[in-house]
Write a protein that holds these residues in place. Sequence first.
Motif, PDB file in Angstrom:
ATOM      1  N   ARG A   1      45.686  43.870  41.563  1.00 54.04           N
ATOM      2  CA  ARG A   1      45.580  42.960  42.704  1.00 54.04           C
ATOM      3  C   ARG A   1      45.323  41.520  42.292  1.00 54.04           C
ATOM      4  NH1 ARG A   1      42.764  47.276  44.828  1.00 54.04           N
ATOM      5  NH2 ARG A   1      40.776  46.363  44.276  1.00 54.04           N
ATOM      6  N   ILE A   2      44.576  41.296  41.202  1.00 52.36           N
ATOM      7  CA  ILE A   2      44.175  39.919  40.896  1.00 52.36           C
ATOM      8  C   ILE A   2      44.977  39.263  39.779  1.00 52.36           C
ATOM      9  CG2 ILE A   2      41.825  40.344  41.686  1.00 52.36           C
ATOM     10  CD1 ILE A   2      40.935  40.305  38.751  1.00 52.36           C
ATOM     11  N   THR A   3      45.770  40.032  39.063  1.00 53.81           N
ATOM     12  CA  THR A   3      46.553  39.458  37.964  1.00 53.81           C
ATOM     13  C   THR A   3      47.754  38.700  38.532  1.00 53.81           C
ATOM     14  OG1 THR A   3      45.926  41.301  36.550  1.00 53.81           O
ATOM     15  CG2 THR A   3      47.790  39.995  35.834  1.00 53.81           C
TER      16      THR A   3
ATOM     17  N   ALA B   1      33.843  46.972  43.136  1.00 51.37           N
ATOM     18  CA  ALA B   1      35.011  46.324  42.531  1.00 51.37           C
ATOM     19  C   ALA B   1      35.796  45.539  43.564  1.00 51.37           C
ATOM     20  CB  ALA B   1      35.909  47.368  41.866  1.00 51.37           C
ATOM     21  N   ARG B   2      35.958  46.093  44.767  1.00 50.77           N
ATOM     22  CA  ARG B   2      36.729  45.409  45.807  1.00 50.77           C
ATOM     23  C   ARG B   2      35.979  44.181  46.327  1.00 50.77           C
ATOM     24  NH1 ARG B   2      40.753  47.109  49.430  1.00 50.77           N
ATOM     25  NH2 ARG B   2      41.396  48.398  47.681  1.00 50.77           N
ATOM     26  N   VAL B   3      34.664  44.298  46.480  1.00 54.73           N
ATOM     27  CA  VAL B   3      33.877  43.175  46.989  1.00 54.73           C
ATOM     28  C   VAL B   3      33.855  42.026  45.992  1.00 54.73           C
ATOM     29  CG1 VAL B   3      31.511  42.477  47.587  1.00 54.73           C
ATOM     30  CG2 VAL B   3      32.471  44.548  48.547  1.00 54.73           C
ATOM     31  N   ASN B   4      33.901  42.339  44.704  1.00 57.30           N
ATOM     32  CA  ASN B   4      33.822  41.315  43.663  1.00 57.30           C
ATOM     33  C   ASN B   4      35.143  40.596  43.405  1.00 57.30           C
ATOM     34  OD1 ASN B   4      31.110  41.366  43.043  1.00 57.30           O
ATOM     35  ND2 ASN B   4      31.347  43.081  41.630  1.00 57.30           N
ATOM     36  N   GLU B   5      36.188  40.974  44.085  1.00 57.55           N
ATOM     37  CA  GLU B   5      37.467  40.295  43.884  1.00 57.55           C
ATOM     38  C   GLU B   5      37.389  38.853  44.370  1.00 57.55           C
ATOM     39  OE1 GLU B   5      40.620  42.305  45.838  1.00 57.55           O
ATOM     40  OE2 GLU B   5      40.278  44.148  44.726  1.00 57.55           O
ATOM     41  N   GLN B   6      37.889  37.967  43.558  1.00 56.48           N
ATOM     42  CA  GLN B   6      37.979  36.565  43.930  1.00 56.48           C
ATOM     43  C   GLN B   6      39.218  35.990  43.272  1.00 56.48           C
ATOM     44  OE1 GLN B   6      34.444  34.648  42.604  1.00 56.48           O
ATOM     45  NE2 GLN B   6      33.126  35.698  44.043  1.00 56.48           N
ATOM     46  N   LEU B   7      40.028  35.315  44.025  1.00 56.11           N
ATOM     47  CA  LEU B   7      41.207  34.668  43.474  1.00 56.11           C
ATOM     48  C   LEU B   7      41.023  33.163  43.562  1.00 56.11           C
ATOM     49  CD1 LEU B   7      43.988  36.798  45.150  1.00 56.11           C
ATOM     50  CD2 LEU B   7      43.255  36.930  42.794  1.00 56.11           C
ATOM     51  N   PRO B   8      41.539  32.353  42.703  1.00 56.95           N
ATOM     52  CA  PRO B   8      42.140  32.712  41.430  1.00 56.95           C
ATOM     53  C   PRO B   8      41.059  33.008  40.392  1.00 56.95           C
ATOM     54  CG  PRO B   8      42.124  30.352  41.643  1.00 56.95           C
ATOM     55  CD  PRO B   8      41.532  30.900  42.914  1.00 56.95           C
ATOM     56  N   TYR B   9      41.459  33.604  39.319  1.00 56.46           N
ATOM     57  CA  TYR B   9      40.493  33.905  38.268  1.00 56.46           C
ATOM     58  C   TYR B   9      40.887  33.172  36.993  1.00 56.46           C
ATOM     59  CZ  TYR B   9      43.681  36.918  35.711  1.00 56.46           C
ATOM     60  OH  TYR B   9      44.716  37.400  34.980  1.00 56.46           O
TER      61      TYR B   9
ATOM     62  N   CYS C   1      51.405  37.343  39.164  1.00 56.18           N
ATOM     63  CA  CYS C   1      52.653  38.105  39.108  1.00 56.18           C
ATOM     64  C   CYS C   1      53.524  37.757  37.901  1.00 56.18           C
ATOM     65  CB  CYS C   1      53.445  37.901  40.388  1.00 56.18           C
ATOM     66  SG  CYS C   1      52.664  38.634  41.815  1.00 56.18           S
ATOM     67  N   ASN C   2      53.296  36.610  37.262  1.00 61.08           N
ATOM     68  CA  ASN C   2      54.123  36.248  36.120  1.00 61.08           C
ATOM     69  C   ASN C   2      53.640  36.907  34.828  1.00 61.08           C
ATOM     70  OD1 ASN C   2      51.797  34.683  35.869  1.00 61.08           O
ATOM     71  ND2 ASN C   2      52.893  32.988  34.898  1.00 61.08           N
ATOM     72  N   LEU C   3      52.557  37.676  34.885  1.00 55.46           N
ATOM     73  CA  LEU C   3      52.059  38.380  33.702  1.00 55.46           C
ATOM     74  C   LEU C   3      52.463  39.845  33.752  1.00 55.46           C
ATOM     75  CD1 LEU C   3      48.388  37.082  33.342  1.00 55.46           C
ATOM     76  CD2 LEU C   3      50.393  36.385  32.037  1.00 55.46           C
ATOM     77  N   ILE C   4      52.785  40.367  32.582  1.00 55.64           N
ATOM     78  CA  ILE C   4      53.011  41.802  32.455  1.00 55.64           C
ATOM     79  C   ILE C   4      51.655  42.405  32.133  1.00 55.64           C
ATOM     80  CG2 ILE C   4      54.133  43.616  31.131  1.00 55.64           C
ATOM     81  CD1 ILE C   4      56.372  41.555  30.547  1.00 55.64           C
ATOM     82  N   LEU C   5      51.236  43.343  32.958  1.00 49.32           N
ATOM     83  CA  LEU C   5      49.914  43.939  32.819  1.00 49.32           C
ATOM     84  C   LEU C   5      50.038  45.294  32.141  1.00 49.32           C
ATOM     85  CD1 LEU C   5      46.900  43.764  33.489  1.00 49.32           C
ATOM     86  CD2 LEU C   5      47.433  44.738  35.725  1.00 49.32           C
TER      87      LEU C   5
END
Length: 180
Positions: free
Chosen positions: A138-140, A80-88, A142-146
């Motif tokens: 980590r990837i969402t 999961a950590r390796v697959n992180e890519q921003l932006p999504y 900040c302007n979204l409520i998760l």
Amino acid sequence: MAANLISYVPGVLQEVREFKAITTVENPEIDNLSVSLGLALNNQFIGYLDNYGCSRWETMLAIKPLDTDTLQERNFRILARVNEQLPYTYRSLEERLADLCGKDGYSIVMDKAKYILNVRIAQSAKKNFSAVAELLDRITPCNLILSISLLYNTHNMVGGFTHNQLSAYTYGQIREEENL
């Protein structure tokens, strides 16, 4: 695979006592080396990590494993950590969740007017809930409520059972069990 070093010695020297003794002593060392090389090769691929490989990846990625984590859960968290890519994008988020939770292991609803991203993780992926929650956190943007929660069994899922069949289970089991 047992090493047979005497087979690499020229035929005329295979019967010499010193060569027999040397190759007999070195065979176990070559076997150990072969096993170690196989483990080192496997530790290059996240799906095949052993405890040593997991601890190395966790150190590099600053992941703190829980004492109760299985090797599979540690592998999952590393993946999961390796697959992180921003932006999504929304589509790439769906693909990432499908990779982590399975094709039917999640539901995702975006309320664009209220800036709310609702993600529900299926009971089958419950053990990976915290890793998915950390990834989304980590990837969402900040302007979204998760909002992340488990996808509990609904009336439609258990409506085919009779009252007598369901009386064998507690409310919590009916709500949370994958397969009743």
